[in-house]
Scaffold this active site. Sequence first.
Site, short mmCIF file in Angstrom:
data_model
loop_
_atom_site.label_atom_id
_atom_site.label_comp_id
_atom_site.label_asym_id
_atom_site.label_seq_id
_atom_site.Cartn_x
_atom_site.Cartn_y
_atom_site.Cartn_z
N ARG A 132 36.98 -34.04 13.64
CA ARG A 132 35.80 -34.05 12.68
C ARG A 132 34.33 -34.07 13.69
N PHE A 178 37.75 -48.21 -1.17
CA PHE A 178 38.98 -47.46 -1.37
C PHE A 178 40.14 -48.46 -1.97
N ARG A 208 37.37 -21.31 14.27
CA ARG A 208 37.12 -22.62 14.64
C ARG A 208 38.28 -23.69 14.27
N LEU A 250 49.72 -33.84 8.23
CA LEU A 250 49.40 -34.99 7.56
C LEU A 250 49.44 -35.13 6.16
N GLY A 253 19.44 -11.47 -1.20
CA GLY A 253 19.58 -10.54 -2.58
C GLY A 253 21.07 -9.91 -2.49
N GLU A 259 39.85 -32.54 6.67
CA GLU A 259 39.38 -33.48 7.60
C GLU A 259 38.72 -34.47 6.70
N GLY A 265 42.97 -41.27 14.50
CA GLY A 265 42.42 -41.21 15.64
C GLY A 265 42.22 -39.74 16.06
N CYS A 266 43.13 -38.95 15.79
CA CYS A 266 43.07 -37.35 16.01
C CYS A 266 41.94 -36.93 15.18
N LEU A 267 41.76 -37.39 13.97
CA LEU A 267 41.02 -36.69 13.24
C LEU A 267 39.34 -37.01 13.44
P1 TGC Z 1 42.33 -48.21 7.05
O1 TGC Z 1 43.00 -49.27 6.53
O2 TGC Z 1 40.98 -48.00 6.96
O3 TGC Z 1 42.90 -47.70 8.50
C1 TGC Z 1 44.33 -47.83 8.92
C2 TGC Z 1 43.83 -47.88 10.49
O4 TGC Z 1 43.40 -46.72 11.16
C3 TGC Z 1 42.05 -47.07 11.81
N1 TGC Z 1 41.37 -45.98 11.43
C4 TGC Z 1 40.74 -45.09 12.34
N2 TGC Z 1 41.01 -44.92 13.75
C5 TGC Z 1 40.38 -44.02 14.13
N3 TGC Z 1 39.91 -43.10 13.84
C6 TGC Z 1 39.60 -42.97 12.43
N4 TGC Z 1 38.51 -42.20 11.74
C7 TGC Z 1 39.93 -44.07 11.67
N5 TGC Z 1 39.92 -44.65 10.31
C8 TGC Z 1 40.67 -45.77 10.16
C9 TGC Z 1 41.59 -48.61 11.16
O5 TGC Z 1 40.75 -49.06 12.13
C10 TGC Z 1 42.92 -49.07 11.02
O6 TGC Z 1 43.59 -49.62 12.13
P2 TGC Z 1 44.48 -50.75 12.30
O7 TGC Z 1 44.63 -51.20 13.94
O8 TGC Z 1 43.84 -52.06 11.43
O9 TGC Z 1 45.94 -50.56 11.53
O10 TGC Z 1 43.11 -46.79 6.19
P3 TGC Z 1 42.96 -46.58 4.78
O11 TGC Z 1 44.69 -46.28 4.44
O12 TGC Z 1 42.57 -47.28 3.98
O13 TGC Z 1 42.51 -45.00 4.82
C11 TGC Z 1 41.04 -44.90 5.05
C12 TGC Z 1 40.55 -43.57 4.89
C13 TGC Z 1 40.68 -43.30 3.49
C14 TGC Z 1 39.10 -43.50 5.22
C15 TGC Z 1 41.47 -42.55 5.79
O14 TGC Z 1 42.74 -42.54 4.92
C16 TGC Z 1 40.85 -40.93 5.45
O15 TGC Z 1 40.09 -40.75 6.41
N6 TGC Z 1 41.38 -40.28 4.69
C17 TGC Z 1 41.13 -38.80 4.75
C18 TGC Z 1 42.06 -38.05 4.84
C19 TGC Z 1 42.05 -36.78 6.02
O16 TGC Z 1 40.97 -36.73 6.50
N7 TGC Z 1 42.85 -35.81 6.00
C20 TGC Z 1 42.88 -34.93 6.92
C21 TGC Z 1 44.06 -34.28 6.99
S1 TGC Z 1 44.12 -33.27 8.47
C22 TGC Z 1 42.99 -31.72 8.18
O17 TGC Z 1 42.33 -31.73 6.92
C23 TGC Z 1 43.18 -30.78 9.25
S2 TGC Z 1 42.23 -29.23 8.74
C24 TGC Z 1 42.01 -28.88 10.47
C25 TGC Z 1 41.43 -27.57 10.57
O18 TGC Z 1 42.02 -26.54 9.92
O19 TGC Z 1 40.40 -27.56 11.19
P1 FAD Z 2 42.63 -35.29 -3.14
O1 FAD Z 2 42.68 -36.35 -2.23
O2 FAD Z 2 43.54 -34.92 -4.42
O3 FAD Z 2 41.14 -35.28 -3.63
C1 FAD Z 2 40.64 -34.58 -4.84
C2 FAD Z 2 39.37 -35.34 -5.27
O4 FAD Z 2 39.34 -36.59 -5.40
C3 FAD Z 2 38.11 -34.85 -4.26
O5 FAD Z 2 36.92 -34.70 -4.56
C4 FAD Z 2 37.99 -36.49 -3.31
O6 FAD Z 2 36.74 -36.35 -2.77
C5 FAD Z 2 38.40 -37.20 -4.56
N1 FAD Z 2 38.82 -38.52 -4.41
C6 FAD Z 2 39.98 -38.99 -3.90
N2 FAD Z 2 40.08 -40.33 -3.33
C7 FAD Z 2 38.66 -40.55 -4.02
C8 FAD Z 2 38.21 -42.19 -4.05
N3 FAD Z 2 38.71 -43.04 -3.66
N4 FAD Z 2 36.94 -42.19 -4.39
C9 FAD Z 2 36.34 -41.05 -5.09
N5 FAD Z 2 36.86 -39.83 -4.99
C10 FAD Z 2 38.14 -39.76 -4.51
N6 FAD Z 2 45.60 -31.13 6.11
C11 FAD Z 2 46.30 -31.51 7.31
O7 FAD Z 2 47.24 -32.65 7.35
N7 FAD Z 2 46.54 -30.65 8.17
C12 FAD Z 2 46.05 -29.54 8.34
O8 FAD Z 2 45.72 -28.37 9.18
C13 FAD Z 2 45.18 -29.03 6.91
N8 FAD Z 2 44.59 -27.81 6.93
C14 FAD Z 2 43.82 -27.66 5.85
C15 FAD Z 2 43.20 -26.32 5.55
C16 FAD Z 2 42.72 -25.99 4.19
C17 FAD Z 2 42.19 -24.46 4.16
C18 FAD Z 2 42.47 -26.96 3.36
C19 FAD Z 2 41.72 -26.52 2.05
C20 FAD Z 2 43.07 -28.31 3.63
C21 FAD Z 2 43.91 -28.49 4.71
N9 FAD Z 2 44.26 -29.83 4.97
C22 FAD Z 2 45.11 -30.01 6.03
C23 FAD Z 2 44.45 -30.89 3.87
C24 FAD Z 2 43.01 -31.57 3.71
O9 FAD Z 2 42.79 -32.36 4.77
C25 FAD Z 2 42.99 -32.11 2.25
O10 FAD Z 2 42.76 -30.93 1.38
C26 FAD Z 2 41.98 -33.07 2.11
O11 FAD Z 2 42.09 -34.29 2.75
C27 FAD Z 2 41.91 -33.69 0.67
O12 FAD Z 2 43.07 -34.09 -0.08
P2 FAD Z 2 43.42 -33.18 -1.30
O13 FAD Z 2 43.25 -31.68 -1.22
O14 FAD Z 2 45.00 -33.66 -1.82
O15 FAD Z 2 42.62 -33.83 -2.28
#
Ligand code: TGC
Ligand code: FAD
Length: 392
Positions: A251, A391, A97, A138, A347, A371, A245-247
């Site tokens: 998600r 945050f 997936r 990212l 088991g 994500e 927005g992609c996330l």
């Molecule tokens: P913040 O100031 O809250 O927001 C910045 C701007 O972004 C907008 N926004 C969003 N827009 C669309 N969708 C969302 N989910 C959005 N969340 C926020 C927001 O309105 C703002 O817009 P504007 O117009 O005012 O500029 O940003 P922040 O820096 O305080 O961060 C907030 C936080 C912590 C929630 C965000 O950074 C976050 O979601 N962090 C988690 C990071 C994350 O999910 N990383 C994923 C990496 S990719 C991945 O894991 C792929 S795995 C793929 C796979 O194998 O399936």
């Molecule tokens: P950290 O951000 O260092 O977090 C460590 C711990 O601290 C977590 O428990 C977290 O919840 C906690 N924490 C952090 N901030 C706070 C807070 N403010 N308050 C309370 N607790 C907090 N990323 C991509 O860009 N593209 C990909 O394709 C992608 N694929 C992935 C595939 C796999 C198998 C994995 C494991 C990860 C992938 N990622 C990808 C990265 C993934 O999105 C990150 O691992 C995730 O966002 C967490 O970041 P980190 O690992 O640096 O942990």
Amino acid sequence: MSQDLYQHPDYYALDDLLTDEHKLIRDTVRAWIKKEVSPSIEEWAQHCHFPKHLVPQMGELGVFGPTVPVEYGGGGLDYISYGLMMQEIERCDSGMRSTASVQGSLVMYPIYAYGSEEQRTKYLPKLASGEWLGCFGLTEPDAGSNPDGMLTNYKDAGDHVILNGSKLWISNSPFADVAVVWAKDEEGIVRGLIVERGMEGFTTPEIHNKWSLRASCTGELVFDNVKVPKANIFPNIKGLKGPLGCLTKARFGIAWGALGVAMDCYDSALRYTKQREQFGKPIAGFQLQQKKLAEMITEITKGQLLVWRLAVLMNEGKATPQQVSMAKRNSCEIALNIARDARQMHGGMGITGEYPIMRHMMNMESVVTYEGTHDIHLLITGMDVTGINAFK
Ligand code: TGC
Ligand code: FAD
């Protein structure tokens, strides 16, 4: 893995809410999974093998970019169709997936939503068909939950930019033909650009020794003075809302997909406990086993209703990112809890590859982390209901 006998649980007759087309899409993906993936998934996961040969088949099946318009090679379908596809794939394996999510929601979606017409026509059809594989960069070594802390950046150099930095934990990266990369420009603004394999200074080392998502390939993206044409920068988006927005799209797919894991674990546990006899009767006859099964189906049913409603809101353009966060988090929690209970109910057999449970359980440790981690999504909900940002 023993024969794939999966039948989806549908305690509240949710099938009645689906159209014939939805059911056809679901059944088509399920049949493909049972034929092409289930027989080998355990072996691929055990050997950390990414089944790249399935990528064009997934393209043909239409699981890449199902909501992208048909003119660009997408499916032009609604969000229920997209959710059902992700659920069918993930109930077999989260890594499979992941491949679909990254390609469709994290690579095709930004090119479609933020890209120029040239970028759309150049990349989307090849990504939709699976001729090309994409990845999404990212996360960085020091910027995970807080992507705004990214260091990857580019500098203007005439008709191109010079990109430097690195990305970590990138699904598909070692096999990817193209990467959607998020980097800061000279003003510190986050921009998206398309980096192609073969550009000088661009490498994609693989990450080894994962205990989770072993049939999915994960790696790094390293940029050492990479010359990227300015034509590869997304013209229509600036700031962190681009990648976020992609996330939201990805998600959403995980919310449906992780529930598929829960459904598969429940289905397996129900079958196993009705067949397995101890103390002279099927273990499903003991109250403690029934409690687990009853609680599982209750949680699954609540989750199914949640993601169905979310998809309707997505179709109507009314869903908020915060609603998507709640659903992603809820489905991951349900899936992890159900996988852990199902493991015990099988088991000793539960730790073997004869059943999908242990693989699902380990996969979910990634799904609950990527994500946006479980706690990050909780804080997103907390911020939404209180109006107070925890945050900053
Ligand atoms: P913040 O100031 O809250 O927001 C910045 C701007 O972004 C907008 N926004 C969003 N827009 C669309 N969708 C969302 N989910 C959005 N969340 C926020 C927001 O309105 C703002 O817009 P504007 O117009 O005012 O500029 O940003 P922040 O820096 O305080 O961060 C907030 C936080 C912590 C929630 C965000 O950074 C976050 O979601 N962090 C988690 C990071 C994350 O999910 N990383 C994923 C990496 S990719 C991945 O894991 C792929 S795995 C793929 C796979 O194998 O399936
Ligand atoms: P950290 O951000 O260092 O977090 C460590 C711990 O601290 C977590 O428990 C977290 O919840 C906690 N924490 C952090 N901030 C706070 C807070 N403010 N308050 C309370 N607790 C907090 N990323 C991509 O860009 N593209 C990909 O394709 C992608 N694929 C992935 C595939 C796999 C198998 C994995 C494991 C990860 C992938 N990622 C990808 C990265 C993934 O999105 C990150 O691992 C995730 O966002 C967490 O970041 P980190 O690992 O640096 O942990």
